[in-house]
Design an enzyme around this catalytic site. Structure first.
Site, short mmCIF file in Angstrom:
data_model
loop_
_atom_site.label_atom_id
_atom_site.label_comp_id
_atom_site.label_asym_id
_atom_site.label_seq_id
_atom_site.Cartn_x
_atom_site.Cartn_y
_atom_site.Cartn_z
N LYS A 80 0.85 -1.27 0.01
CA LYS A 80 0.03 -0.14 0.02
C LYS A 80 0.90 1.20 -0.04
CE LYS A 80 -3.83 2.11 2.64
NZ LYS A 80 -4.83 1.95 3.80
N SER A 155 -9.62 2.02 2.95
CA SER A 155 -8.78 2.90 1.84
C SER A 155 -7.74 2.05 1.22
CB SER A 155 -8.04 3.72 2.65
OG SER A 155 -7.13 3.29 3.66
N SER A 179 -9.61 -0.37 7.15
CA SER A 179 -9.24 -0.34 5.66
C SER A 179 -8.39 -1.46 5.36
CB SER A 179 -8.23 0.97 5.61
OG SER A 179 -9.16 2.35 5.76
#
Length: 491
Positions: A80, A155, A179
């Site tokens: 990420k 997210s 997330s």
């Protein structure tokens, strides 16, 4: 030849260790897959082709030299874009850091490299990890491989979508309010939030410092456990890191995979089984709970009355911390700088930089947090939210005196269409309704696929006491053994 991109991390590592395939072959297969499908999925913001192949060659050379390889050596991983990577762009999904190449690796990335995993690149995310759909990325939305017109969660939608699209067998996410787990739920993958402090935040671009938790994402529970074992553990560079070893999550996952939960008591959270969840989601959850009962688990109902206040408390605490953390993005030290023509004051340059660099959701949360922390309102808002956080922690403590773990759906609904909720922030925030309490408490939680509703994945959440991460992996593996994994439609 076997399609290397469809194998689990365990299977890939075994083939590399035995010499049946090379790390370079595995890496190239995944890079080719990214090249074939990512123009439609948009899971990646940056693909580090050269770095990935160099790392893979290093693994092959070590194996050829007779070195003992780690359990994930040669396995590709996507990271990420919230974690710093030396020399590789780290944007946090924001224009304000477009093109920034950090001078150091985060602890998580260091440990991945040391373990011999191969970093493929950086995945798309809601800007500064603020969002539940990956629609708030400054670089465009990621799409769900199950239905390209739907969101992949957020997210960390890029990390989850990369798994579901077979672009990577493993990925790293971060979980501030759900997330990791929420994207896992809506993409039919596994996402685990470790105990807060059980994984290092050093090099994680901060959103909400008392909540942010990096963690593993995978297509199977065992793969997630192996990745957790690699990235977890004490880090002296992180002041919130727990000075204790990671519980043996891998052994727990292997134990759970035997399909026996005799003696394990699971509590269904009463507050998460009423109104608010789609009927198809609740039906899949109940079927999965029954499957756990059939393999020996005792299922009881447990009330956690203060969980209903978690959402408003979170949306005071997290924005307050965000307004403080994001003050460093001022156009002076690094990142974007706008209006510095020699005729403007420092304050004007800061204002223009933030106006151009931050997106709407980040601005919304900064303003909300700044207001909550302002003179005259601190006690009424932020102070009260922290008191609610204490009540939620007490609910967890009381519940874990009665049961070994708590269970619930991961999300109230399946993946929704792209663009359908961006006009109403509150409806977007509801995506994290069932995940937020665990972040406020600090304990571990995992989402595992448990079935389909209207042809889309449903996630099953397992919550455990702090530092009992192994407990959630045991239950998760037993559920996976009972109901199986999900296979996305072909892209």
């Amino acid at each position: 030849m076997t399609d290397l991109t469809k194998l689990t991390a365990v299977e890939i590592a075994g083939l590399v260790a035995s010499g049946e395939t090379s790390a370079v072959e595995v890496t190239q297969a995944h890079l080719d897959r990214i090249g074939a499908v990512d123009d439609r999925v948009h899971a990646f913001l940056h693909v580090d082709t050269e770095g990935a192949l160099a790392a893979a060659r290093a693994v092959d050379e070590r194996r050829a030299a007779g070195e003992e390889l780690g359990p994930l050596a040669g396995v590709p991983v996507a990271v990420k874009d919230v974690l710093t990577t030396k020399g590789v762009p780290t944007t946090v999904g924001s224009k304000i850091l477009e093109g920034w190449r950090p001078p150091y690796d985060s602890t998580i990335v260091e440990r991945l490299r040391d373990a011999g995993t191969v970093m493929l690149g950086k995945t798309n995310m809601d800007e500064f990890a603020m969002g539940s759909s990956t629609e708030y990325s400054a670089y465009g939305p990621t799409r769900n491989p199950w239905d390209l017109e739907r969101i992949p969660g957020g997210s960390g939608g890029g990390s989850a979508a990369a798994l579901a699209a077979y672009e990577a067998p493993l990925s790293i996410g971060s979980d501030t309010g759900g997330s990791i787990r929420q994207p896992g739920a809506v993409t039919g993958t596994v996402g685990a939030k470790p105990t807060y402090g059980g994984t290092s935040r050093y090099g994680l671009v901060a959103f909400s410092s008392s909540l942010d938790t990096p963690g593993p994402c995978a297509r199977t529970v065992l793969d997630a456990a192996l990745l957790h074992q690699v990235i977890g553990g004490h880090d002296p560079r992180d002041s919130t890191s727990i000075p204790a070893p990671v519980p043996d999550v891998v052994a727990a996952a292997r134990l759970g995979a035997t399909g026996d939960l005799t003696g394990v008591k699971l509590g269904v959270v009463t507050e998460f089984t009423g109104e608010g969840a789609e009927p198809g989601v609740m039906a899949a959850f109940r079927d999965a709970a029954e499957a756990l009962a059939k393999v020996g688990a005792e299922i009881v109902e447990v009330s956690c009355p203060n969980f209903k206040y978690a959402l408003p408390a979170y949306y005071l605490i997290a924005p307050s911390e965000c307004s403080s953390n994001l003050a460093r993005f001022d156009g002076v030290r690094f990142g974007l700088r706008v209006g510095d023509d020699g005729n403007r004051s420092l304050e004007e340059v800061m204002s223009l930089t933030r106006e151009a660099g931050f997106g709407p959701e980040v601005k919304r949360r900064i303003m909300l947090g700044t207001y909550a922390l302002s003179s005259g309102y601190y006690d009424a808002y932020y102070g009260q939210a922290q008191k609610v956080r204490t009540l939620i922690t007490r609910d967890f403590t009381s519940a874990f005196e009665q049961v070994d773990a708590l269970i619930s759906p991961t999300t109230p609904f399946v993946a929704f269409p792209i663009g359908s909720r961006t006009a109403d922030p509150y409806q977007m925030y509801l995506a994290d309704l069932f995940t937020i309490p665990t972040n406020l408490y600090g304990g571990p939680a995992i989402s595992v696929p448990c079935g389909l509703s209207d042809g889309l994945p449903v996630g099953f959440q397992i919550m455990a006491p702090t530092m009992a991460d192994d407990r959630m992996y045991r239950v998760a593996a037993a559920l996976e053994n009972a109901v199986g994994t999900l296979t996305p439609p072909a892209l």
